[in-house]
Structures are given as C-alpha cells and as structure tokens.
Motif scaffolding. Structure first.
Motif, PDB file in Angstrom:
ATOM      1  N   ILE A  54      31.506  37.109  36.443  1.00 39.02           N
ATOM      2  CA  ILE A  54      30.817  38.397  36.248  1.00 39.02           C
ATOM      3  C   ILE A  54      31.543  39.225  35.187  1.00 39.02           C
ATOM      4  O   ILE A  54      30.916  39.774  34.279  1.00 39.02           O
ATOM      5  N   ASP A  55      32.868  39.283  35.286  1.00 37.02           N
ATOM      6  CA  ASP A  55      33.653  40.023  34.284  1.00 37.02           C
ATOM      7  C   ASP A  55      33.441  39.446  32.886  1.00 37.02           C
ATOM      8  O   ASP A  55      33.304  40.191  31.914  1.00 37.02           O
ATOM      9  N   PRO A  62      39.797  40.819  31.372  1.00 35.85           N
ATOM     10  CA  PRO A  62      41.033  41.138  30.656  1.00 35.85           C
ATOM     11  C   PRO A  62      41.518  39.995  29.757  1.00 35.85           C
ATOM     12  O   PRO A  62      42.401  40.201  28.931  1.00 35.85           O
ATOM     13  N   THR A  63      40.957  38.809  29.916  1.00 36.36           N
ATOM     14  CA  THR A  63      41.385  37.669  29.104  1.00 36.36           C
ATOM     15  C   THR A  63      40.503  37.564  27.859  1.00 36.36           C
ATOM     16  O   THR A  63      39.275  37.511  27.961  1.00 36.36           O
ATOM     17  N   LEU A 117      42.612  29.825  22.684  1.00 37.86           N
ATOM     18  CA  LEU A 117      43.216  30.912  23.456  1.00 37.86           C
ATOM     19  C   LEU A 117      43.549  30.530  24.896  1.00 37.86           C
ATOM     20  O   LEU A 117      44.362  31.187  25.539  1.00 37.86           O
ATOM     21  N   ILE A 118      42.916  29.472  25.387  1.00 38.25           N
ATOM     22  CA  ILE A 118      43.189  29.037  26.763  1.00 38.25           C
ATOM     23  C   ILE A 118      44.452  28.192  26.763  1.00 38.25           C
ATOM     24  O   ILE A 118      44.583  27.239  26.004  1.00 38.25           O
ATOM     25  N   GLU A 119      45.371  28.546  27.637  1.00 44.06           N
ATOM     26  CA  GLU A 119      46.612  27.788  27.734  1.00 44.06           C
ATOM     27  C   GLU A 119      46.576  26.895  28.961  1.00 44.06           C
ATOM     28  O   GLU A 119      46.139  27.308  30.023  1.00 44.06           O
ATOM     29  N   GLY A 120      47.000  25.654  28.780  1.00 45.56           N
ATOM     30  CA  GLY A 120      47.170  24.760  29.910  1.00 45.56           C
ATOM     31  C   GLY A 120      46.055  23.768  30.161  1.00 45.56           C
ATOM     32  O   GLY A 120      46.219  22.868  30.970  1.00 45.56           O
TER      33      GLY A 120
END
Length: 155
Positions: A54-55, A62-63, A117-120
């Motif tokens: 939803i965010d 926030p990401t 931007l996504i780590e891991g």
C-alpha cells in the motif's frame, strides 16, 4: 530482469531464428509472461506485507526502490495495454511504435534503478552485469530500429 534483456533482442531480430514475424510473436509472448511475472511479484509482496505494498502504491514508502518499481510496473501494464489495443485505438503506426517504445524505456530504466537500489536479492556483480546488459541491449535495439527517426517521406 532476464525478460527485459530478451525483449529488445527479440523485436530487433538479434536472436538466432527469431527475426521478423517470429521474433515479434515471441516478443508478444514474453511481454505476456512479463505482465504475469509482475502480477505474481506484487501478489507475493502483498501476501508477505500488505502495508508495504500500500505504501509503495501510494508513493509513501520510505524506501526509494519501491517508487521505481511501481513506476516500472505501471509502465509494463500500459505498454501491454497499448499492445493489446493497437488496432482498436487506430493510432498511426509511427505514433503507436513511439508510444510503446517510450513506455518500454520507462520499464527498463525503472526496473534497473529498482533492482540496483535493492540490497541482498542478488550478488552485486551479477546484478550490475545483468542491468548493464539490459540497458545495452535496449539502447542497441532502439538505435538499430530507429524508432525516433523523423520520416520526411510521405506515402
């Protein structure tokens, strides 16, 4: 990301045995698989964390990677819709092609930024390599197809 790598190669006829009509047909089917993959991805995220989805959809997450993913998602849906409605919309071929290509470019850029931007999720070097390949294939196909070339000849 691998589907994004294959798409420009198919439409430009760079894959062996996939030039012309066969390449365009495969491009359509890979597009369908891409749309289904995005839907599965979002549903899986919804199952694991509905508030995060939803965010992201409301651009309040926030990401920073989530906004790029949402932009790429809507561009995938719009490009697919444009492909499905090509005849019904009765757009001139050059306008349809430029619109579809612009949306595809948004998908590629948004997906690459989202992934970087996504780590891991992936090992860094393989992620960078795949993103560079996707960008390179897209730019090469766009240059070869001359989608943005202004045609001065009339019919």
């Amino acid at each position: 990301m691998t589907l994004l790598l294959v798409q420009p190669l198919l439409v430009a006829g760079y894959l062996p045995g996939m030039s012309g009509l066969r390449g365009r047909q495969a491009h359509r089917w890979v597009g369908v698989v891409m749309v289904v993959s995005v839907v599965v991805h979002v549903v899986a995220l919804w199952i694991t964390s509905p508030p995060d989805v939803i965010d992201a959809l409301l651009f309040t997450s926030p990401t920073p990677f989530s906004a790029w993913g949402v932009i790429a998602m809507w561009a995938v849906f719009a490009a697919a819709q444009l492909g499905l409605l090509r005849r019904r919309l009765r757009l001139r071929p050059h306008l349809w092609r430029r619109s579809h290509t612009a949306l595809a470019a948004v998908v590629v850029v948004g997906s690459v930024v989202h992934a970087m931007l996504i780590e891991g999720t992936m090992e860094t070097m393989s992620k960078v390599a795949l993103c560079v390949l996707v960008l390179t294939a897209t730019v090469k196909a766009l240059a070869a197809l001359r989608v943005w070339a202004y045609r001065t000849t009339s019919r």
